[in-house]
Design a protein around this motif. Structure first.
Motif, PDB file in Angstrom:
ATOM      1  N   LYS A  74      53.702 -32.604   1.064  1.00 56.94           N
ATOM      2  CA  LYS A  74      54.539 -33.557   0.342  1.00 56.94           C
ATOM      3  C   LYS A  74      55.840 -32.905  -0.125  1.00 56.94           C
ATOM      4  O   LYS A  74      56.895 -33.543  -0.148  1.00 56.94           O
ATOM      5  CB  LYS A  74      53.761 -34.147  -0.837  1.00 56.94           C
ATOM      6  CG  LYS A  74      52.612 -35.061  -0.414  1.00 56.94           C
ATOM      7  CD  LYS A  74      51.894 -35.643  -1.614  1.00 56.94           C
ATOM      8  CE  LYS A  74      50.766 -36.568  -1.181  1.00 56.94           C
ATOM      9  NZ  LYS A  74      51.270 -37.781  -0.487  1.00 56.94           N
ATOM     10  N   THR A  78      59.952 -33.988   1.245  1.00 63.15           N
ATOM     11  CA  THR A  78      60.859 -34.565   0.251  1.00 63.15           C
ATOM     12  C   THR A  78      62.044 -33.625   0.079  1.00 63.15           C
ATOM     13  O   THR A  78      62.270 -32.742   0.900  1.00 63.15           O
ATOM     14  CB  THR A  78      60.123 -34.785  -1.082  1.00 63.15           C
ATOM     15  OG1 THR A  78      60.975 -35.489  -1.981  1.00 63.15           O
ATOM     16  CG2 THR A  78      59.693 -33.475  -1.717  1.00 63.15           C
ATOM     17  N   PRO A  98      58.839 -35.976  -6.918  1.00 61.90           N
ATOM     18  CA  PRO A  98      57.788 -35.518  -5.995  1.00 61.90           C
ATOM     19  C   PRO A  98      57.798 -34.004  -5.804  1.00 61.90           C
ATOM     20  O   PRO A  98      56.739 -33.369  -5.752  1.00 61.90           O
ATOM     21  CB  PRO A  98      58.129 -36.253  -4.688  1.00 61.90           C
ATOM     22  CG  PRO A  98      58.883 -37.461  -5.120  1.00 61.90           C
ATOM     23  CD  PRO A  98      59.680 -37.036  -6.320  1.00 61.90           C
ATOM     24  N   HIS A 102      54.493 -31.668  -7.157  1.00 64.64           N
ATOM     25  CA  HIS A 102      53.592 -31.012  -6.212  1.00 64.64           C
ATOM     26  C   HIS A 102      53.731 -29.491  -6.223  1.00 64.64           C
ATOM     27  O   HIS A 102      52.743 -28.785  -6.019  1.00 64.64           O
ATOM     28  CB  HIS A 102      53.811 -31.591  -4.813  1.00 64.64           C
ATOM     29  CG  HIS A 102      53.404 -33.028  -4.702  1.00 64.64           C
ATOM     30  ND1 HIS A 102      54.308 -34.061  -4.660  1.00 64.64           N
ATOM     31  CD2 HIS A 102      52.172 -33.606  -4.678  1.00 64.64           C
ATOM     32  CE1 HIS A 102      53.670 -35.209  -4.590  1.00 64.64           C
ATOM     33  NE2 HIS A 102      52.375 -34.957  -4.612  1.00 64.64           N
TER      34      HIS A 102
END
Length: 270
Positions: A74, A78, A98, A102
Motif C-alpha cells: 500500500k 501511494t 495512506p 502504513h
C-alpha cells in the motif's frame, strides 16, 4: 455407562487438544500452556502442548509477515505527503494519510524500531526510522502499483538441521524462510537503466525473517532479509495507470496516456 461416559469425555478432550492451532491463534491459547521453572526453560508442558506452541508461533509470525507485506504494498502504491520533511522521524508520520498509516504500522511491528535489521536488495540494512521512511518515500515515488505474494514458507533450519525455533522463559523466537513473487509497475517517468527493460515486471524473491514474542501471544519482527532471485520484464503498453491506481482500469483520457493493444504479438507467444 460409566465407562462410556469416561470414553466420551476423554475423546472430547483429545479432540480439543488436537484442534488446528489456526483456530486458537488469535487468542494465543498456546501462551497459556507455558510455565517457567527456575532454570528459565519453558517446561511443564506435554509434547503435544509444545507442538501446539511451536505451530502457533509459526502461524502468528507468518500472519504478521503477511500484514507487513500488505502494508508495504500500500505504501508503494501511494505517494508520500508533500509535507514530509527531508529528514523525517517517526512522529512526522501522519496516520491520516495512506503513506503515514502504513509506514507507521510496519515500524510498530518491530521489536525495536531504533535497532532494526531490514535488508532489502542491499548490503546495508535499514536500522532506524529515518532511513526506513526515506527508503519507502523513494519507492512510493517510483511505483505506480506493487503487489507481493508470499507463496510458501517454512521454519528455517539451523546448521545442525533442527528448526530455528526456541521457547525460553515462555517467550518464543522463530525464524522463517520463504519464497514469493512480486508484480510491479513503475511510473512511466522512472528511468529503467541497464537491469530493467520494462516498467512492468514480475520478480521472484526469497527471504529470511525472524520474529520474537514480546509478551504472551504477541510477536514482533526482529530482522528480515529479502533478495530478488530473478526479474522478468513484461510488455509495455497496457499497464500504465491513472492517478487512481487501479491496476486494470481503462479510462479514456487518463493521465498518463494509455497505449492499449500495441504489444508485439511475438512477445505474447508461449
Amino acid at each position: 455407562m460409566k465407562r462410556t461416559s469416561a470414553f466420551l469425555v476423554l475423546s472430547v478432550l483429545g479432540l480439543m487438544a488436537l484442534s488446528p492451532p489456526a483456530a486458537i491463534a488469535d487468542d494465543a491459547a498456546g501462551a497459556a500452556l507455558c510455565k517457567v521453572r527456575g532454570n528459565g526453560r519453558s517446561v511443564g508442558m506435554s509434547p503435544l502442548e509444545a507442538v501446539v506452541r511451536k505451530q502457533e508461533a509459526y502461524l502468528l509470525s507468518t500472519k504478521l509477515l503477511s500484514k507487513i507485506i500488505i502494508a508495504l504494498d500500500k505504501v508503494a502504491s501511494t505517494d508520500a505527503p508533500a509535507s514530509l520533511p527531508a529528514t523525517p522521524v517517526y512522529s512526522d508520520l501522519d496516520v491520516n494519510t495512506p503513506f503515514g498509516k502504513h509506514v507507521k504500522f510496519v515500524l510498530d511491528a518491530q521489536v525495536d524500531m531504533n535497532n532494526m535489521s531490514i535488508l532489502i536488495e542491499s548490503p546495508t540494512p535499514l536500522t532506524e526510522p529515518t532511513g526506513f521512511i526515506n527508503t519507502w518515500k523513494t519507492s512510493a515515488a517510483r511505483y505506480v502499483y506493487r503487489k507481493r505474494f508470499v507463496s510458501n514458507v517454512a521454519i528455517a533450519p539451523k546448521q545442525d538441521g533442527s528448526d530455528d525455533y526456541s521457547d525460553v522463559n515462555c517467550l518464543r523466537t522463530i525464524k522463517i524462510y520463504g519464497v514469493g513473487n512480486t508484480f510491479g509497475i513503475f511510473d512511466p517517468s522512472v528511468p529503467l537503466g541497464a537491469s530493467r527493460k520494462s516498467h512492468n515486471f514480475i520478480e521472484f524473491d526469497r527471504f529470511n525473517a525472524t520474529f520474537k514474542e514480546v509478551r504472551a501471544g504477541v510477536f514482533r519482527q526482529v530482522a528480515i532479509e529479502q533478495m530478488t532471485e530473478s526479474h522478468y520484464g513484461l510488455p509495455e503498453g497496457f499497464a500504465f495507470l491513472p492517478p487512481g491506481r487501479g491496476p486494470f482500469e481503462i479510462t479514456p483520457g487518463s493521465n498518463p496516456p494509455r497505449v492499449v493493444g500495441d504489444v508485439d504479438p511475438l512477445l505474447l507467444q508461449p
